[in-house]
Design a protein around this motif. Structure first.
Motif, PDB file in Angstrom:
ATOM      1  N   ILE A  36      31.590  20.792  38.425  1.00 27.58           N
ATOM      2  CA  ILE A  36      31.987  20.372  37.054  1.00 27.58           C
ATOM      3  C   ILE A  36      30.395  20.104  36.516  1.00 27.58           C
ATOM      4  O   ILE A  36      30.233  20.520  35.130  1.00 27.58           O
ATOM      5  N   ASN A  37      29.606  19.621  36.960  1.00 26.78           N
ATOM      6  CA  ASN A  37      28.223  19.383  36.568  1.00 26.78           C
ATOM      7  C   ASN A  37      27.553  20.912  35.919  1.00 26.78           C
ATOM      8  O   ASN A  37      27.025  21.025  34.959  1.00 26.78           O
ATOM      9  N   ARG A  38      27.843  21.888  36.828  1.00 29.70           N
ATOM     10  CA  ARG A  38      27.284  23.051  36.541  1.00 29.70           C
ATOM     11  C   ARG A  38      27.889  23.698  35.078  1.00 29.70           C
ATOM     12  O   ARG A  38      27.424  24.344  34.475  1.00 29.70           O
ATOM     13  N   ILE A  76      26.581   9.630  25.547  1.00 31.61           N
ATOM     14  CA  ILE A  76      26.896   9.655  27.129  1.00 31.61           C
ATOM     15  C   ILE A  76      28.497   9.960  27.139  1.00 31.61           C
ATOM     16  O   ILE A  76      29.337   9.805  26.395  1.00 31.61           O
ATOM     17  N   LEU A  77      28.698  10.664  28.133  1.00 32.47           N
ATOM     18  CA  LEU A  77      29.991  10.890  28.838  1.00 32.47           C
ATOM     19  C   LEU A  77      30.074  10.251  30.200  1.00 32.47           C
ATOM     20  O   LEU A  77      29.336  10.314  30.864  1.00 32.47           O
ATOM     21  N   ILE A 104      36.054   9.232  30.050  1.00 32.17           N
ATOM     22  CA  ILE A 104      36.783  10.370  30.852  1.00 32.17           C
ATOM     23  C   ILE A 104      37.315   9.964  31.949  1.00 32.17           C
ATOM     24  O   ILE A 104      36.726   9.456  32.789  1.00 32.17           O
ATOM     25  N   HIS A 105      38.578  10.440  32.239  1.00 33.76           N
ATOM     26  CA  HIS A 105      39.330  10.145  33.536  1.00 33.76           C
ATOM     27  C   HIS A 105      39.857  11.771  33.729  1.00 33.76           C
ATOM     28  O   HIS A 105      40.653  12.200  32.980  1.00 33.76           O
ATOM     29  N   TYR A 137      36.001  16.986  30.715  1.00 31.54           N
ATOM     30  CA  TYR A 137      34.575  16.911  30.595  1.00 31.54           C
ATOM     31  C   TYR A 137      34.136  17.614  29.626  1.00 31.54           C
ATOM     32  O   TYR A 137      33.308  17.324  28.625  1.00 31.54           O
ATOM     33  N   LEU A 138      34.770  18.866  29.550  1.00 30.91           N
ATOM     34  CA  LEU A 138      34.080  20.011  28.767  1.00 30.91           C
ATOM     35  C   LEU A 138      34.404  19.707  27.220  1.00 30.91           C
ATOM     36  O   LEU A 138      33.793  19.987  26.366  1.00 30.91           O
TER      37      LEU A 138
END
Ligand code: DQA
Length: 152
Positions: A36-38, A76-77, A104-105, A137-138
């Motif tokens: 996810i972070n990538r 911030i997310l 976010i969830h 997230y995206l």
């Protein structure tokens, strides 16, 4: 390192999200937190936005991280994970730093146990994405980028 003109986004992941990939994939999917972070970093870098990610299982560390974002981070997310339902202290930290944030969830918290249906964050968030898995997230980052580009 980001330069002074570049806008910055901080992504905060709460407790147990370090276990993503193997943790209850029916609720949270099969991507790892690194995956996810990538994806988030790739999207941010193609929009010339600096993006930092942070995960902790400790409420204290999460609060310290939010406090340290003041005057450095533009958006911030945050997935506060289980602290969504308990942490007035994290809510207060977000109010104090006055940085716009999206909650976010991965799972739809309103379609799960009753105790997950209370969030201490939603009413002070810019918005809430719940139930869209890692794509949430995206999508949140897309929104943050569009807002930051308007202010640039
Ligand atoms: C979560 C939902 C929370 O209720 C839970 O405690 C989590 C993850 C989600 O992403 O769906 O750890 O925030």
């Amino acid at each position: 390192m980001n330069n002074a003109l570049q806008k910055s986004v901080l992504v905060v992941h709460g407790p147990n999200l370090n276990l993503l990939g193997g943790r209850e994939p029916n609720h949270y999917g099969t991507l790892t937190l690194d995956d996810i972070n990538r994806q988030l970093k790739e999207k941010a870098s193609s929009a010339n936005i600096h993006l930092e990610t942070f995960q902790s299982n400790s409420e204290v560390e999460l609060i310290d991280k939010i406090q340290s974002a003041k005057d450095k981070i533009d958006f911030i997310l945050i997935n506060p994970a289980a602290y969504t339902h308990t942490s007035i202290a994290m809510r207060d930290a977000l109010s104090a730093v006055k940085i716009p944030f999206i909650e976010i969830h991965l799972s739809n918290i309103y379609a799960r146990e009753h105790f997950r249906q209370k969030s201490f964050f939603s009413d002070i968030a810019v918005g809430l994405i719940s139930g869209l898995g890692a794509m949430g997230y995206l999508l949140a980052l897309d929104y943050a980028i569009s807002q930051l580009n308007q202010k640039a």
